[in-house]
Design a protein around this motif. Structure first.
Motif, short mmCIF file in Angstrom:
data_model
loop_
_atom_site.label_atom_id
_atom_site.label_comp_id
_atom_site.label_asym_id
_atom_site.label_seq_id
_atom_site.Cartn_x
_atom_site.Cartn_y
_atom_site.Cartn_z
N TYR A 29 0.85 -1.19 0.00
CA TYR A 29 0.00 0.00 0.00
C TYR A 29 0.89 1.25 0.00
CZ TYR A 29 -3.85 -3.11 1.29
OH TYR A 29 -4.79 -4.09 1.31
N VAL A 30 0.59 2.18 -0.90
CA VAL A 30 1.36 3.43 -1.00
C VAL A 30 0.43 4.59 -0.62
CG1 VAL A 30 2.73 4.93 -2.49
CG2 VAL A 30 2.77 2.43 -2.84
N PHE A 31 0.76 5.32 0.45
CA PHE A 31 -0.08 6.43 0.94
C PHE A 31 -0.13 7.56 -0.08
CE2 PHE A 31 -0.24 10.62 2.94
CZ PHE A 31 -1.43 10.53 3.64
N GLN A 32 -1.32 8.17 -0.21
CA GLN A 32 -1.52 9.35 -1.07
C GLN A 32 -2.06 10.49 -0.22
OE1 GLN A 32 -0.92 9.49 -4.54
NE2 GLN A 32 0.06 7.53 -4.11
N LEU A 64 -12.76 20.56 7.87
CA LEU A 64 -12.06 20.28 6.62
C LEU A 64 -10.61 19.96 6.99
CD1 LEU A 64 -11.86 20.31 3.47
CD2 LEU A 64 -11.25 22.73 3.66
N GLY A 65 -10.11 18.80 6.54
CA GLY A 65 -8.77 18.38 6.93
C GLY A 65 -7.94 17.93 5.74
N TYR A 66 -6.62 17.80 6.00
CA TYR A 66 -5.68 17.33 4.98
C TYR A 66 -4.65 16.45 5.65
CZ TYR A 66 -2.59 17.36 0.90
OH TYR A 66 -1.84 16.99 -0.18
N ASN A 67 -4.48 15.23 5.14
CA ASN A 67 -3.47 14.31 5.66
C ASN A 67 -2.21 14.43 4.81
OD1 ASN A 67 -4.96 13.22 7.79
ND2 ASN A 67 -5.98 11.75 6.43
N PHE A 68 -1.15 15.01 5.42
CA PHE A 68 0.10 15.20 4.70
C PHE A 68 0.86 13.89 4.55
CE2 PHE A 68 -0.85 19.27 6.71
CZ PHE A 68 -0.70 20.15 5.64
N THR A 69 0.89 13.09 5.62
CA THR A 69 1.57 11.80 5.62
C THR A 69 0.63 10.77 6.24
OG1 THR A 69 2.57 11.96 7.84
CG2 THR A 69 3.73 13.05 6.01
N LYS A 70 1.09 9.53 6.32
CA LYS A 70 0.26 8.49 6.93
C LYS A 70 0.14 8.64 8.44
CE LYS A 70 4.31 5.48 6.68
NZ LYS A 70 4.86 4.26 6.03
N VAL A 71 0.87 9.62 9.03
CA VAL A 71 0.80 9.86 10.48
C VAL A 71 0.29 11.25 10.82
CG1 VAL A 71 2.18 10.07 12.59
CG2 VAL A 71 2.61 8.18 11.02
N GLY A 241 -10.88 12.20 -3.08
CA GLY A 241 -9.80 11.68 -3.90
C GLY A 241 -9.25 10.38 -3.34
N LYS A 242 -8.19 9.86 -4.00
CA LYS A 242 -7.59 8.60 -3.59
C LYS A 242 -6.79 8.78 -2.31
CE LYS A 242 -7.16 5.98 -7.89
NZ LYS A 242 -6.22 5.26 -8.78
#
Length: 385
Positions: A29-32, A64-71, A241-242
């Motif tokens: 699995y590759v995080f987006q 409203l949020g944004y995940n920059f990395t998997k953490v 989005g993905k």
């Protein structure tokens, strides 16, 4: 009965053949990075000396949020509705004892910015298909409050009671010295936990608990300590989005060893030697999504083809490029398939000095899918004979 047994054996044979044909390898699995929105509703408890029911009120939140990395991620949330306050007065010296209890509520909206941490990925490594993810967050913002009319009425009632009962005192040291009118802005800090239950790649259901700390002036009472309110919320999270992609790495092909057969001469008369036809070889060179770069793990397969052609001067090779039908469109996939075939042809010619007249090449785009699994069709197939 015999027909049923034969049918069952035939069915098991088909299953066995299908299992053997299945491509072996590992999927990663590759995080987006991605945006998401959250809609939540629940209740609030404003800390005070009244009963829980007196200080409980409805609450709502949108984010409203944004995940920059998997953490690590960032969330902008807007929490709103109302808070409540209670004040008590009593005079135990009088017979019977005199008492007064005032209650009020006011409205507010509280935008805040919070830093989010995925605790599940920290502890258990990244897995986008996990059923439960636990998040911790910390941040702060501005609480904008208004409509404090009921607190004004309570203060007026207190003044009337004290005029008729001068011994009637505020409970402890609390009083209405921080009474405010109109609107009031308080800076606050915020922290909490979110339990996120996955429904699909796009949707999850969550439960959130958060604590908010403000100055002593939030609820109109002077108490000598900070004011607090606590929210319990439940809602839905929608990913935009993905959130991840998959990367398939085929298992290494087993090494082919050729054993030379030694024929002993039995008689001195030369025996007629039967010339067997040369066996062809096939190598599948796999690529990553939207790429025509040959990875280091696949370079050896091109060398196998070149070695075969050098060992058999009359052999030729057919090179065919493909693209997977699960991504892109025909225009993009036609280009990718041609580039994947072309890069293998150039490697044979430039790196291993294979003559161009011994190479034929073609590209099928995504219109032909040689493999059942979508990701395996990002491939160039080489057949030499």
């Amino acid at each position: 009965m015999k027909k049923m047994i034969m049918s069952l054996l035939l069915f098991l044979g088909v299953l066995s053949a299908s299992a053997q044909a299945e491509q072996k390898g590992t999927t990663e699995y590759v995080f987006q990075p991605h945006w998401y929105i959250m809609l939540q509703g629940g209740g609030q408890y404003t800390l005070g000396e009244g009963s829980f029911s007196d200080l409980f009120s409805p609450n709502a939140q949108v984010a409203l949020g944004y995940n920059f990395t998997k953490v690590v991620g960032l969330r902008l949330s807007v929490n709103a509705w109302q808070s409540k306050g209670v004040i008590k007065l009593d005079d135990t010296d009088m017979t019977p004892a005199q008492s007064f209890e005032g209650k009020w509520k006011w409205n507010y909206v509280a935008p805040s910015l919070e830093l989010m941490f995925n605790l599940s990925n920290i502890v258990c490594n990244y897995n986008p298909t996990r059923l439960l993810n636990v998040y911790a967050f910390v941040g702060g913002g501005a609480n904008i409050a208004w409509k404090n009319d009921q607190a004004q009425n309570v203060e007026a009632q207190i003044a009337a009671y004290q005029n008729t009962n001068p011994n009637l005192l505020y409970d402890g040291k609390q009083n209405m010295r921080y009474l405010w009118d109109g609107s009031k802005v308080n800076i606050f800090g915020k922290g909490g936990l979110i339990f996120d239950f996955r429904v699909s790649d796009k949707v999850s259901i969550n439960i959130e608990g958060n604590a908010n700390i403000l100055t002593d002036k939030y609820n109109s009472k002077k108490a000598g300590n900070a004011d607090w309110y606590f929210n319990a919320l439940a809602g839905v999270k929608i990913n935009l989005g993905k959130t991840y992609t998959t990367k398939f790495t085929p298992a290494p092909e087993p090494e082919v060893r050729y054993v030379e057969k030694v024929v002993e001469k039995i008689v001195e008369v030369p025996a007629k030697v039967e010339v067997k036809p040369i066996e062809k070889i096939r190598r599948d060179i796999f690529f990553t999504i939207n790429s025509f770069k040959v990875r280091d793990t696949e370079q050896e397969k091109i060398k196998d083809i070149a070695d075969y052609l050098q060992a058999h001067p009359n052999a030729k090779v057919e090179v065919t490029g493909y693209a997977d039908a699960g991504t892109g469109n025909n225009r993009i996939n036609d280009r990718l398939a041609k580039q994947r075939a072309d890069v293998v042809v150039k490697a044979l010619m430039n790196q291993y000095n294979i003559s161009a007249d011994r190479i034929t090449f073609d590209s099928k785009g995504s219109r032909v899918q040689p493999f059942a699994e979508n990701d395996l069709n990002r491939v160039t197939i080489c057949i030499a004979e």
